[in-house]
Scaffold this active site. Sequence first.
Site, PDB file in Angstrom:
ATOM      1  N   GLU A 289       0.825  -1.204   0.000  1.00  0.00           N
ATOM      2  CA  GLU A 289       0.000   0.000   0.000  1.00  0.00           C
ATOM      3  C   GLU A 289       0.858   1.253   0.000  1.00  0.00           C
ATOM      4  O   GLU A 289       0.554   2.240  -0.684  1.00  0.00           O
ATOM      5  CB  GLU A 289      -0.937  -0.010   1.220  1.00  0.00           C
ATOM      6  N   GLU A 290       1.946   1.228   0.767  1.00  0.00           N
ATOM      7  CA  GLU A 290       2.776   2.421   0.947  1.00  0.00           C
ATOM      8  C   GLU A 290       3.544   2.816  -0.308  1.00  0.00           C
ATOM      9  O   GLU A 290       4.093   3.907  -0.373  1.00  0.00           O
ATOM     10  CB  GLU A 290       3.759   2.205   2.101  1.00  0.00           C
TER      11      GLU A 290
ATOM     12  N   HIS B 254       3.878   8.182  10.426  1.00  0.00           N
ATOM     13  CA  HIS B 254       5.141   7.903   9.740  1.00  0.00           C
ATOM     14  C   HIS B 254       6.351   8.326  10.564  1.00  0.00           C
ATOM     15  O   HIS B 254       7.351   8.793  10.024  1.00  0.00           O
ATOM     16  CB  HIS B 254       5.174   8.550   8.356  1.00  0.00           C
TER      17      HIS B 254
END
Length: 345
Positions: free
Chosen positions: A206-207, A313
Amino acid sequence: MVNLELLRRVVEAPGVSGYEFLGIRDVVIEELKDHVDEIKVDRLGNVIAHKRGNGPRVMIAAHMDKIGVMVNHIDKEGYLHIVPIGGVDPRTLVAQRIRFFTEKGERFGVVGHIPPHLQKPEDRKKPADWDTIVVDVGADSKEEAEEMGFRVGTVGEFAPAFVRLNENRIATPYLDDRVCLYAMIETAKALESHEADIYFVASVQEEVGLRGARVASYAIDPEIGIAMDVTFAKQVGDKGKIVPKLGGGPVMDVGPNINPKLRAFADEVAKKYGIELQVEASPRPTGTDANIMQINREGVATAVLSIPIRYMHSQVETADLRDIDKTIGFAKHFLEELREMDLIP
Protein backbone atom coordinates in the site's frame (compact mmCIF):
# COMPACT_ATOMS: atom_id res chain seq x y z
CA MET A 1 -10.68 -5.05 25.50
CA VAL A 2 -7.54 -4.69 23.39
CA ASN A 3 -5.21 -7.69 23.46
CA LEU A 4 -1.95 -5.80 23.95
CA GLU A 5 0.20 -8.89 23.50
CA LEU A 6 -1.30 -9.60 20.08
CA LEU A 7 -1.32 -5.93 19.09
CA ARG A 8 2.38 -5.68 19.90
CA ARG A 9 3.13 -8.87 17.94
CA VAL A 10 1.24 -7.53 14.92
CA VAL A 11 2.96 -4.13 15.15
CA GLU A 12 6.47 -5.50 15.54
CA ALA A 13 6.37 -8.31 12.96
CA PRO A 14 8.71 -7.52 10.04
CA GLY A 15 7.29 -6.54 6.67
CA VAL A 16 8.29 -3.44 4.72
CA SER A 17 6.55 -2.97 1.37
CA GLY A 18 7.32 -5.91 -0.90
CA TYR A 19 8.81 -7.94 1.95
CA GLU A 20 5.70 -8.77 3.95
CA PHE A 21 6.76 -12.43 3.81
CA LEU A 22 9.53 -11.66 6.34
CA GLY A 23 7.11 -12.00 9.26
CA ILE A 24 3.73 -10.33 9.27
CA ARG A 25 2.14 -12.61 6.68
CA ASP A 26 2.64 -15.66 8.90
CA VAL A 27 1.17 -13.81 11.91
CA VAL A 28 -1.98 -12.92 9.96
CA ILE A 29 -2.45 -16.46 8.66
CA GLU A 30 -1.95 -17.96 12.11
CA GLU A 31 -4.47 -15.61 13.70
CA LEU A 32 -7.16 -15.95 11.02
CA LYS A 33 -6.98 -19.54 9.83
CA ASP A 34 -9.31 -20.96 12.48
CA HIS A 35 -11.90 -18.20 12.08
CA VAL A 36 -12.58 -18.26 8.33
CA ASP A 37 -13.77 -20.78 5.76
CA GLU A 38 -10.81 -20.37 3.43
CA ILE A 39 -7.48 -18.57 3.48
CA LYS A 40 -4.91 -18.14 0.72
CA VAL A 41 -1.98 -16.01 -0.42
CA ASP A 42 -1.98 -14.57 -3.94
CA ARG A 43 1.03 -14.01 -6.20
CA LEU A 44 1.65 -10.50 -4.87
CA GLY A 45 1.55 -11.75 -1.28
CA ASN A 46 -1.88 -10.55 -0.15
CA VAL A 47 -3.50 -12.72 2.51
CA ILE A 48 -7.16 -13.26 1.54
CA ALA A 49 -9.40 -14.81 4.20
CA HIS A 50 -12.97 -15.69 3.20
CA LYS A 51 -16.01 -16.02 5.47
CA ARG A 52 -18.80 -17.28 3.25
CA GLY A 53 -22.26 -15.74 3.11
CA ASN A 54 -25.17 -15.35 0.72
CA GLY A 55 -25.40 -11.57 0.92
CA PRO A 56 -23.39 -8.80 -0.73
CA ARG A 57 -19.76 -9.55 -1.55
CA VAL A 58 -17.55 -7.39 0.69
CA MET A 59 -13.81 -6.80 0.66
CA ILE A 60 -12.42 -5.31 3.87
CA ALA A 61 -8.74 -4.43 3.56
CA ALA A 62 -6.04 -3.36 6.00
CA HIS A 63 -2.55 -3.07 4.59
CA MET A 64 0.18 -5.03 6.32
CA ASP A 65 3.24 -3.38 4.80
CA LYS A 66 5.46 -0.83 6.51
CA ILE A 67 7.52 2.06 5.26
CA GLY A 68 11.22 1.37 5.58
CA VAL A 69 14.67 1.67 4.00
CA MET A 70 16.94 -0.19 1.60
CA VAL A 71 20.73 -0.24 1.45
CA ASN A 72 21.96 1.22 -1.83
CA HIS A 73 25.67 1.58 -1.03
CA ILE A 74 28.23 0.32 1.51
CA ASP A 75 31.25 2.62 1.69
CA LYS A 76 34.84 1.57 2.35
CA GLU A 77 34.55 2.43 6.06
CA GLY A 78 31.59 0.08 6.51
CA TYR A 79 28.83 2.69 6.74
CA LEU A 80 25.53 1.94 5.03
CA HIS A 81 23.89 4.48 2.75
CA ILE A 82 20.16 4.05 2.45
CA VAL A 83 17.13 5.09 0.39
CA PRO A 84 13.46 5.12 1.46
CA ILE A 85 10.78 2.52 0.81
CA GLY A 86 7.58 4.57 0.98
CA GLY A 87 7.11 7.89 2.71
CA VAL A 88 9.99 8.06 5.19
CA ASP A 89 10.91 11.55 6.45
CA PRO A 90 14.72 11.43 6.82
CA ARG A 91 14.55 13.84 9.77
CA THR A 92 12.87 11.12 11.85
CA LEU A 93 15.88 8.81 11.44
CA VAL A 94 18.48 10.96 13.17
CA ALA A 95 19.84 9.29 16.34
CA GLN A 96 17.48 6.34 15.85
CA ARG A 97 17.93 2.57 15.54
CA ILE A 98 17.13 0.57 12.40
CA ARG A 99 16.43 -3.17 12.31
CA PHE A 100 17.83 -4.81 9.18
CA PHE A 101 17.06 -8.23 7.70
CA THR A 102 20.30 -9.61 6.31
CA GLU A 103 21.40 -12.89 4.79
CA LYS A 104 22.61 -13.83 8.28
CA GLY A 105 19.52 -12.79 10.23
CA GLU A 106 18.43 -9.62 12.01
CA ARG A 107 21.02 -6.91 12.55
CA PHE A 108 20.71 -3.46 14.06
CA GLY A 109 22.25 -0.19 13.00
CA VAL A 110 22.18 3.37 14.30
CA VAL A 111 21.88 6.63 12.42
CA GLY A 112 24.58 8.69 14.08
CA HIS A 113 24.23 12.29 15.09
CA ILE A 114 27.24 14.61 15.14
CA PRO A 115 27.54 16.06 18.67
CA PRO A 116 26.71 19.78 18.87
CA HIS A 117 30.24 20.45 20.15
CA LEU A 118 31.62 19.40 16.74
CA GLN A 119 29.07 21.17 14.57
CA LYS A 120 29.58 24.52 12.91
CA PRO A 121 26.76 27.03 13.62
CA GLU A 122 25.59 26.87 10.00
CA ASP A 123 25.44 23.06 10.09
CA ARG A 124 22.97 23.11 12.99
CA LYS A 125 20.41 24.77 10.73
CA LYS A 126 20.57 22.09 8.05
CA PRO A 127 17.93 19.34 8.21
CA ALA A 128 18.96 15.74 7.67
CA ASP A 129 18.46 14.39 4.15
CA TRP A 130 19.15 11.18 2.30
CA ASP A 131 22.55 12.46 1.14
CA THR A 132 23.78 13.02 4.69
CA ILE A 133 22.26 10.06 6.54
CA VAL A 134 24.53 7.06 7.06
CA VAL A 135 23.97 4.00 9.21
CA ASP A 136 26.62 2.69 11.59
CA VAL A 137 26.35 -1.11 11.99
CA GLY A 138 29.55 -1.47 13.99
CA ALA A 139 31.74 -2.42 11.03
CA ASP A 140 35.13 -0.85 10.31
CA SER A 141 35.17 -1.70 6.61
CA LYS A 142 33.00 -2.65 3.67
CA GLU A 143 34.32 -6.19 3.92
CA GLU A 144 33.32 -6.46 7.57
CA ALA A 145 29.81 -5.15 6.84
CA GLU A 146 29.45 -7.70 4.06
CA GLU A 147 30.70 -10.46 6.35
CA MET A 148 27.89 -9.45 8.74
CA GLY A 149 25.41 -10.15 5.94
CA PHE A 150 24.76 -6.67 4.55
CA ARG A 151 24.34 -6.25 0.81
CA VAL A 152 23.07 -3.64 -1.59
CA GLY A 153 19.30 -4.32 -1.44
CA THR A 154 19.18 -5.30 2.25
CA VAL A 155 15.98 -3.86 3.73
CA GLY A 156 15.34 -2.37 7.15
CA GLU A 157 12.67 -0.73 9.25
CA PHE A 158 12.34 1.35 12.41
CA ALA A 159 13.47 -0.71 15.39
CA PRO A 160 10.71 -1.95 17.74
CA ALA A 161 9.84 0.58 20.47
CA PHE A 162 6.36 -0.25 21.82
CA VAL A 163 5.50 1.72 24.98
CA ARG A 164 2.36 2.27 27.02
CA LEU A 165 2.06 5.94 27.94
CA ASN A 166 -0.84 5.59 30.39
CA GLU A 167 -4.00 3.54 30.84
CA ASN A 168 -5.37 4.44 27.41
CA ARG A 169 -2.49 5.54 25.18
CA ILE A 170 0.28 3.65 23.42
CA ALA A 171 3.16 4.84 21.24
CA THR A 172 5.15 2.77 18.76
CA PRO A 173 6.41 2.75 15.21
CA TYR A 174 4.02 1.30 12.64
CA LEU A 175 0.56 1.87 14.00
CA ASP A 176 0.14 2.75 10.32
CA ASP A 177 -1.36 0.39 9.45
CA ARG A 178 -0.73 -2.44 11.86
CA VAL A 179 -3.26 -1.10 14.38
CA CYS A 180 -6.01 -1.43 11.76
CA LEU A 181 -4.67 -4.81 10.70
CA TYR A 182 -5.01 -5.90 14.33
CA ALA A 183 -8.56 -4.46 14.43
CA MET A 184 -9.48 -6.35 11.25
CA ILE A 185 -8.16 -9.63 12.69
CA GLU A 186 -10.14 -9.14 15.89
CA THR A 187 -13.25 -8.23 13.89
CA ALA A 188 -13.00 -11.47 11.91
CA LYS A 189 -12.69 -13.44 15.16
CA ALA A 190 -15.65 -11.68 16.79
CA LEU A 191 -17.99 -11.97 13.81
CA GLU A 192 -21.09 -14.08 14.48
CA SER A 193 -24.13 -14.42 12.21
CA HIS A 194 -23.86 -12.50 8.95
CA GLU A 195 -25.40 -12.54 5.50
CA ALA A 196 -22.53 -10.79 3.76
CA ASP A 197 -19.95 -12.78 1.81
CA ILE A 198 -16.83 -11.34 3.42
CA TYR A 199 -13.22 -11.27 2.24
CA PHE A 200 -10.72 -10.02 4.82
CA VAL A 201 -7.60 -8.86 2.97
CA ALA A 202 -4.24 -8.11 4.56
CA SER A 203 -2.95 -6.17 1.58
CA VAL A 204 0.64 -5.64 0.48
CA GLN A 205 2.53 -2.67 -0.93
CA GLU A 206 0.00 0.00 0.00
CA GLU A 207 2.78 2.42 0.95
CA VAL A 208 4.30 2.25 -2.53
CA GLY A 209 1.17 2.58 -4.64
CA LEU A 210 -1.88 0.60 -3.38
CA ARG A 211 -0.65 -2.39 -5.37
CA GLY A 212 -1.95 -5.26 -3.28
CA ALA A 213 -5.47 -3.90 -3.09
CA ARG A 214 -5.51 -3.44 -6.87
CA VAL A 215 -4.98 -7.10 -7.65
CA ALA A 216 -7.03 -8.41 -4.70
CA SER A 217 -10.07 -6.34 -5.63
CA TYR A 218 -9.79 -7.47 -9.25
CA ALA A 219 -9.78 -11.10 -8.14
CA ILE A 220 -12.58 -10.76 -5.57
CA ASP A 221 -14.73 -8.35 -7.62
CA PRO A 222 -16.55 -6.99 -4.54
CA GLU A 223 -19.74 -4.97 -4.52
CA ILE A 224 -18.56 -3.19 -1.38
CA GLY A 225 -15.01 -2.27 -0.42
CA ILE A 226 -13.98 -1.07 3.04
CA ALA A 227 -10.48 0.21 3.67
CA MET A 228 -9.30 0.14 7.28
CA ASP A 229 -6.47 2.60 7.68
CA VAL A 230 -5.22 5.14 10.18
CA THR A 231 -5.93 8.84 9.93
CA PHE A 232 -4.58 12.01 11.49
CA ALA A 233 -5.62 12.93 15.03
CA LYS A 234 -5.43 16.41 16.48
CA GLN A 235 -1.83 17.11 17.49
CA VAL A 236 0.63 19.89 18.15
CA GLY A 237 1.04 22.15 15.14
CA ASP A 238 -2.10 21.16 13.21
CA LYS A 239 -3.45 24.74 13.40
CA GLY A 240 -6.99 23.52 13.89
CA LYS A 241 -7.27 21.85 10.48
CA ILE A 242 -7.52 18.31 11.87
CA VAL A 243 -10.89 17.31 13.31
CA PRO A 244 -10.59 13.71 14.64
CA LYS A 245 -9.19 13.40 18.15
CA LEU A 246 -7.66 10.60 20.17
CA GLY A 247 -10.27 8.92 22.34
CA GLY A 248 -13.14 10.21 20.19
CA GLY A 249 -13.89 6.86 18.58
CA PRO A 250 -13.60 5.46 15.04
CA VAL A 251 -13.49 7.81 12.07
CA MET A 252 -15.34 7.56 8.75
CA ASP A 253 -14.72 9.76 5.74
CA VAL A 254 -17.16 11.66 3.58
CA GLY A 255 -16.27 12.73 0.06
CA PRO A 256 -16.04 11.52 -3.55
CA ASN A 257 -14.09 8.37 -2.59
CA ILE A 258 -17.01 7.33 -0.37
CA ASN A 259 -20.32 5.85 -1.49
CA PRO A 260 -23.01 8.05 0.13
CA LYS A 261 -25.54 5.23 0.63
CA LEU A 262 -22.95 3.02 2.28
CA ARG A 263 -21.90 5.93 4.47
CA ALA A 264 -25.52 6.58 5.50
CA PHE A 265 -25.89 2.90 6.37
CA ALA A 266 -22.80 3.18 8.59
CA ASP A 267 -24.45 6.04 10.47
CA GLU A 268 -27.57 3.92 11.01
CA VAL A 269 -25.51 1.06 12.45
CA ALA A 270 -23.54 3.39 14.68
CA LYS A 271 -26.74 4.94 16.03
CA LYS A 272 -28.33 1.53 16.63
CA TYR A 273 -25.40 0.36 18.75
CA GLY A 274 -24.61 3.66 20.45
CA ILE A 275 -21.21 4.14 18.81
CA GLU A 276 -20.18 7.69 17.98
CA LEU A 277 -18.44 8.05 14.63
CA GLN A 278 -16.02 10.89 14.09
CA VAL A 279 -16.28 12.45 10.62
CA GLU A 280 -13.42 13.35 8.33
CA ALA A 281 -13.90 15.51 5.24
CA SER A 282 -12.01 14.01 2.29
CA PRO A 283 -12.57 16.16 -0.81
CA ARG A 284 -9.81 14.31 -2.68
CA PRO A 285 -8.84 10.62 -2.94
CA THR A 286 -8.32 9.32 0.58
CA GLY A 287 -4.83 7.90 0.05
CA THR A 288 -6.03 4.47 1.19
CA ASP A 289 -6.82 1.14 -0.46
CA ALA A 290 -10.33 2.54 -1.04
CA ASN A 291 -8.89 4.67 -3.86
CA ILE A 292 -8.08 1.68 -6.01
CA MET A 293 -11.01 -0.49 -4.90
CA GLN A 294 -13.51 2.18 -5.94
CA ILE A 295 -12.46 2.09 -9.59
CA ASN A 296 -12.06 -1.68 -9.85
CA ARG A 297 -13.78 -3.26 -12.86
CA GLU A 298 -17.27 -1.71 -13.13
CA GLY A 299 -16.99 0.23 -9.89
CA VAL A 300 -17.20 -0.61 -6.17
CA ALA A 301 -19.12 1.12 -3.38
CA THR A 302 -16.31 2.11 -1.00
CA ALA A 303 -15.88 3.50 2.49
CA VAL A 304 -12.98 4.15 4.84
CA LEU A 305 -13.00 3.17 8.51
CA SER A 306 -10.11 4.72 10.41
CA ILE A 307 -8.41 4.77 13.78
CA PRO A 308 -6.94 8.21 14.56
CA ILE A 309 -3.25 8.45 15.46
CA ARG A 310 -0.73 11.20 16.13
CA TYR A 311 2.74 11.60 14.56
CA MET A 312 2.11 9.42 11.50
CA HIS A 313 5.14 7.90 9.74
CA SER A 314 7.38 8.37 12.75
CA GLN A 315 8.80 6.14 15.48
CA VAL A 316 6.34 7.53 18.03
CA GLU A 317 2.94 7.07 16.40
CA THR A 318 0.38 7.35 19.20
CA ALA A 319 -3.10 5.84 19.53
CA ASP A 320 -5.84 5.47 22.13
CA LEU A 321 -6.88 1.95 23.13
CA ARG A 322 -10.51 3.05 23.44
CA ASP A 323 -10.56 4.00 19.75
CA ILE A 324 -9.20 0.59 18.79
CA ASP A 325 -11.79 -1.22 20.89
CA LYS A 326 -14.68 0.85 19.52
CA THR A 327 -13.50 0.39 15.94
CA ILE A 328 -13.55 -3.39 16.33
CA GLY A 329 -17.04 -3.23 17.83
CA PHE A 330 -18.35 -1.01 15.06
CA ALA A 331 -16.80 -3.09 12.27
CA LYS A 332 -18.35 -6.25 13.74
CA HIS A 333 -21.84 -4.71 13.91
CA PHE A 334 -21.50 -3.15 10.45
CA LEU A 335 -20.66 -6.48 8.82
CA GLU A 336 -23.33 -8.38 10.73
CA GLU A 337 -26.03 -5.85 9.78
CA LEU A 338 -25.04 -5.62 6.12
CA ARG A 339 -27.71 -6.72 3.64
CA GLU A 340 -28.24 -6.35 -0.11
CA MET A 341 -28.93 -2.69 -0.85
CA ASP A 342 -29.14 -0.23 -3.70
CA LEU A 343 -25.62 1.23 -3.88
CA ILE A 344 -26.10 3.53 -6.87
CA PRO A 345 -25.58 7.11 -5.59
